[in-house]
Design a protein around this motif. Structure first.
Motif, PDB file in Angstrom:
ATOM      1  N   TYR A 210       0.857  -1.179   0.000  1.00  0.00           N
ATOM      2  CA  TYR A 210       0.000   0.000   0.000  1.00  0.00           C
ATOM      3  C   TYR A 210       0.902   1.241   0.000  1.00  0.00           C
ATOM      4  O   TYR A 210       1.992   1.180   0.571  1.00  0.00           O
TER       5      TYR A 210
ATOM      6  N   TRP B  63       2.207  11.284   2.296  1.00  0.00           N
ATOM      7  CA  TRP B  63       1.500  10.531   3.337  1.00  0.00           C
ATOM      8  C   TRP B  63       0.861  11.414   4.398  1.00  0.00           C
ATOM      9  O   TRP B  63      -0.161  11.035   4.986  1.00  0.00           O
TER      10      TRP B  63
ATOM     11  N   VAL C 226      -3.317  11.554   7.107  1.00  0.00           N
ATOM     12  CA  VAL C 226      -3.368  11.283   8.559  1.00  0.00           C
ATOM     13  C   VAL C 226      -4.012  12.481   9.274  1.00  0.00           C
ATOM     14  O   VAL C 226      -4.099  13.569   8.716  1.00  0.00           O
TER      15      VAL C 226
ATOM     16  N   GLY D 275      -6.127   6.631   4.876  1.00  0.00           N
ATOM     17  CA  GLY D 275      -4.675   6.833   4.837  1.00  0.00           C
ATOM     18  C   GLY D 275      -3.973   5.794   5.697  1.00  0.00           C
ATOM     19  O   GLY D 275      -4.498   4.697   5.939  1.00  0.00           O
ATOM     20  N   THR D 276      -2.798   6.154   6.196  1.00  0.00           N
ATOM     21  CA  THR D 276      -1.948   5.189   6.905  1.00  0.00           C
ATOM     22  C   THR D 276      -2.671   4.482   8.056  1.00  0.00           C
ATOM     23  O   THR D 276      -2.621   3.252   8.168  1.00  0.00           O
ATOM     24  N   ASN D 277      -3.338   5.253   8.923  1.00  0.00           N
ATOM     25  CA  ASN D 277      -3.932   4.637  10.114  1.00  0.00           C
ATOM     26  C   ASN D 277      -5.107   3.722   9.760  1.00  0.00           C
ATOM     27  O   ASN D 277      -5.272   2.650  10.356  1.00  0.00           O
TER      28      ASN D 277
ATOM     29  N   ILE E 206      -3.553   0.529   8.283  1.00  0.00           N
ATOM     30  CA  ILE E 206      -2.925  -0.386   9.253  1.00  0.00           C
ATOM     31  C   ILE E 206      -3.993  -1.061  10.124  1.00  0.00           C
ATOM     32  O   ILE E 206      -3.909  -2.263  10.399  1.00  0.00           O
TER      33      ILE E 206
ATOM     34  N   LEU F 238       4.541  -0.897   3.270  1.00  0.00           N
ATOM     35  CA  LEU F 238       4.342   0.453   2.740  1.00  0.00           C
ATOM     36  C   LEU F 238       5.370   0.790   1.663  1.00  0.00           C
ATOM     37  O   LEU F 238       6.549   0.427   1.773  1.00  0.00           O
TER      38      LEU F 238
ATOM     39  N   TRP G  44       7.921   9.312   7.529  1.00  0.00           N
ATOM     40  CA  TRP G  44       6.845   8.303   7.537  1.00  0.00           C
ATOM     41  C   TRP G  44       7.265   7.107   8.396  1.00  0.00           C
ATOM     42  O   TRP G  44       6.482   6.563   9.169  1.00  0.00           O
TER      43      TRP G  44
ATOM     44  N   CYS H   7       5.463   5.801  11.858  1.00  0.00           N
ATOM     45  CA  CYS H   7       4.977   4.417  12.019  1.00  0.00           C
ATOM     46  C   CYS H   7       5.738   3.634  13.089  1.00  0.00           C
ATOM     47  O   CYS H   7       5.154   2.808  13.791  1.00  0.00           O
TER      48      CYS H   7
ATOM     49  N   ARG I  18       1.761  10.828  15.660  1.00  0.00           N
ATOM     50  CA  ARG I  18       0.958   9.592  15.618  1.00  0.00           C
ATOM     51  C   ARG I  18       0.182   9.432  16.909  1.00  0.00           C
ATOM     52  O   ARG I  18      -1.013   9.101  16.911  1.00  0.00           O
TER      53      ARG I  18
ATOM     54  N   TRP J 249       9.112  -2.190   3.630  1.00  0.00           N
ATOM     55  CA  TRP J 249       9.005  -0.890   2.970  1.00  0.00           C
ATOM     56  C   TRP J 249       9.585  -1.014   1.575  1.00  0.00           C
ATOM     57  O   TRP J 249      10.675  -1.575   1.410  1.00  0.00           O
TER      58      TRP J 249
END
Ligand code: AHR
Length: 530
Positions: free
Chosen positions: A92, A103, A107, A130-132, A135, A147, A162, A166, A178, A192
Motif C-alpha cells: 500500500y 503521506w 493522517v 490513509g496510513t492509520n 494499518i 508500505l 513516515w 509508524c 501519531r 518498505w
C-alpha cells in the motif's frame, strides 16, 4: 505391397503431425522425493496489494456509507472474502499512485484532510483513507502492512518521517504526531519499498537506473537510521517494452544497492489479446525465465556484497496478474478504472504463477497479487454485494495449503510450442518451446505432501503415474479441483461457474498412484507419506 504399407504409414504419421497441438497429449509421469528440497516456502508469497486506484480503496475495501460496512467503514462482505485468502502482507498505497502521494495528507482528523488531484489514474483523492485506516485494516484481517514510499515527487526526508511516524515509540515530532492522532503504540511496519516502477517512463518522477540507485541508497540510509530492523524492497524491472532494457536496469540497481536492499521487486502482467489459449497458458514460463535471470544477477552481486548479519537478497514478485481487457485508455481512468472480469483460463495462468513461486521458493520470498478488490482483483463488489472472481480460487488453494518445504518434482509429460506472441500490452514478443502440458509444484510439511497440477491441455485429460520415491502413501488422498464448463467460463453476482470442488478421495498402493488430470484444470492432491 511394401510401397502401399509405407504409404499408409506415412499417412498415419502425417495425420498425427497435423493434429491440432491440443490433441497430442500423452500419458505422464510424476516422481517426488521428500528429500529433494528446493527451499522453504515463505508465507509472504501470498501477499496482496491495495492501491488508491478506481474502486480498490473507496467502494471496495472502504465504504462508510454502505449498510454492508462496519463501524470503521470497512466492507464486511469484502473483508470476509479477503480473510479467506490467508493474506500474509498487503502492499500500500501504490502502485503508480504512490509516486505523487504525500503521506501527511492522509493522517489526522478526517475533516481536515486535503483533497488532491490524483494524476496517475485521473481521480479526486479525498485522503479519507490513509496510513492509520490501512494499518487498522491489516490488523483486523491478520495481515502485515507493507508500505511503499514516494520516490517520484517525494523526498528522502518525507520517507524518513513516515518511518518515524509508524515505527518510533515516542519523542520526535512525527512519533508524537501519531500519538496525538490517537495511536499511542508504534506500528513497527517491517516491509518498505523504495518506490514503484521507477524504470517506467509512465512513472511520475521517473529516473534512470543510476539516479534511482543514488536516491534509493540515501532514502534507505535515513529510513534504517530511524528504524534499523526494517526490510527494504528496491524497484526492479517492470518495463519490458521493445526499447527498454530491463536486465540492465536490474543489474545496475543490484550492483549499486547490493549492500542496502533485502528484495528486488519484479512486476508482470500478462494477457490474451489474440485469444490464443495455448500462448496465454505458457506465460508463467516467462515469469520463470525472468526469475532465473534475476537469480543469476543476485548470485553475481552477492559475491562482493557487504551485508554482515543480513539475509541474501531475495526476489519479490511485487505485482503480478492477468490484465489486458481493462487496459484501454478509457478503462485506465477514473472511479471505475481497471475493472477486469476473469475467466477460467485466467485462473489457470494464476495457478501457473503460483507454481512458479513454489518451484523457486529458494529465491522468491514475496509476491503480491495486484490488486485486492475491484481493480484487477480476485474480489469484485458493488453496493448490493460481492462475488469471488475465478482467480480467487487458485490463490485461496495455494495460500491455505502450499506451505513448508518446496520439493523438486520430476515431470515427464507431453509438450507444445507456441507462436511468437505478446505476453502483455506494449511488451516485446516471446516464443515458448517445449511448454509442458502439466505444470506442477509440490510442498512437504509435517508428513503431508501437497501437489498442485495445472493441466494446460484444453481438450484432453492426462493420465499420470505418480510415484513417491521416499516413503509410501498412507490413508486416502484428498483431491480438489478448480475447473469450469469451458475455458471462457466466468463468475458473476449469484453465479459461480468456476470454483474449487472436492472430488472423491483416492487410494494409492504402496508408493504409487495413478490419476487423470482433467482438461483445462488445476488439481490439488494432498497425501500423507510414511
Ligand atoms: O496495478 C496497477 C498498476 O500497474 C500499478 O499502479 C503499477 O505499479 C503497475 O503499472
Amino acid at each position: 505391397m511394401r510401397h502401399s504399407l509405407l504409404k499408409s504409414l506415412s499417412v498415419v504419421i502425417l495425420s498425427i503431425m497435423l493434429l491440432p497441438v491440443s490433441m497430442q497429449a500423452q500419458n505422464a509421469k510424476i516422481k517426488f522425493d521428500i528429500d529433494r528440497k528446493i527451499g522453504e516456502v515463505d508465507k509472504n508469497i501470498y501477499g496482496n496489494f491495495v492501491e488508491h486506484l478506481g474502486r480498490c480503496v473507496y467502494g471496495g475495501v472502504y465504504e462508510p456509507s454502505s449498510i454492508l460496512s462496519d463501524a470503521d467503514g470497512y466492507r464486511k462482505d469484502v473483508m470476509d472474502a479477503v480473510k479467506g485468502l490467508n493474506i500474509s502482507l498487503i502492499r500500500y498505497p501504490g502502485g503508480n499512485f504512490v509516486s505523487n502521494y504525500h503521506w501527511l495528507d492522509g493522517v489526522g482528523s478526517k475533516d481536515q484532510r486535503v483533497p488532491r488531484l490524483e494524476l496517475a489514474w485521473a481521480r479526486l483523492e479525498t485522503n479519507e483513507f490513509g496510513t492509520n485506516e490501512f494499518i487498522k485494516y491489516c490488523r483486523t484481517i491478520g495481515s502485515e502492512p507493507y508500505l511503499s514510499v514516494n520516490m517520484g515527487t517525494g523526498t528522502i526526508e518525507e520517507a524518513q518521517r513516515w518511518v518515524e511516524y509508524c515505527n518510533v515509540k515516542e519523542g520526535p515530532y512525527y512519533a508524537e504526531l501519531r500519538k496525538k492522532h490517537g495511536f499511542p503504540e508504534p506500528y513497527n511496519v517491517k516491509y518498505w519499498s523504495l518506490g514503484n516502477e521507477m524504470d517506467g517512463f509512465w512513472q511520475m518522477g521517473h529516473l534512470n537506473a543510476e539516479d534511482y540507485s543514488k536516491k534509493a541508497r540515501e532514502t534507505a540510509k535515513l529510513m534504517r537510521l530511524t528504524s534499523p530492523d526494517i526490510k527494504l524492497v528496491a524497484a526492479g524491472s517492470s518495463n519490458y517494452r521493445p526499447n527498454a532494457n530491463p536486465d540492465l536496469w536490474n543489474r545496475t540497481i543490484l550492483t549499486e544497492l547490493k549492500d542496502v536492499i533485502d528484495y528486488i521487486a519484479l512486476h508482470i502482467y500478462v494477457g490474451n489479446p489474440d485469444n490464443n489459449y495455448y500462448n496465454f497458458l505458457s506465460t508463467p514460463l516467462v515469469m520463470e525465465q525472468r526469475t532465473d535471470i534475476a537469480r543469476g544477477m543476485i548470485k553475481e552481486v552477492m559475491q562482493t556484497a557487504n551485508r554482515p548479519g543480513r539475509t541474501p537478497i531475495f526476489i519479490a514478485w511485487d505485482e503480478y496478474n492477468v490484465w489486458y481487457r481493462a487496459r484501454t485508455t478509457e478503462a485506465m481512468k477514473g472511479t471505475r478504472a481497471l475493472e477486469e472480469k476473469y475467466n477460467l483460463e485466467d485462473a489457470l495462468v494464476i495457478g501457473g504463477f503460483l507454481n512458479v513461486f513454489i518451484r523457486n521458493a529458494d529465491i522468491v520470498k514475496m509476491a503480491n497479487m495486484a490488486q485486492l478488490v475491484n481493480v484487477i482483483a480476485p474480489i469484485f463488489c458493488e453496493e448490493k454485494g460481492m462475488f469471488k472472481q475465478t482467480i480467487y480460487y487458485p490463490l485461496e488453494m495455494f495460500a491455505k495449503n502450499m506451505h513448508g518445504t518446496s520439493l523438486d518434482v520430476f515431470v515427464d509429460c507431453g509438450t507444445y510450442n507456441t507462436e511468437e506472441f505478446y505476453i502483455g500490452l506494449g511488451e516485446s514478443k516471446t516464443k515458448q518451446t517445449n511448454v509442458p502440458y502439466l505444470d506442477i509444484s509440490a510442498t512437504y510439511k509435517e508428513g503431508e505432501v501437497v501437489i498442485c497440477v495445472v493441466n494446460r491441455n484444453k481438450d484432453q485429460s492426462i493420465k499420470t503415474d505418480i510415484l513417491s520415491q521416499t516413503g509410501e502413501f498412507s490413508g486416502s488422498i484428498k483431491v480438489y479441483e478448480i475447473n469450469g464448463p469451458d475455458i471462457k467460463a466466468m463468475n458473476d453476482f449469484g453465479t459461480e461457474n468456476v470454483k474449487t470442488v472436492t472430488k472423491p478421495d483416492l487410494k494409492a498402493t504402496g508408493n504409487s498412484l495413478t490419476y487423470s488430470f482433467p482438461a483445462h484444470s488445476l488439481t490439488m492432491l494432498k497425501a500423507i507419506i510414511k
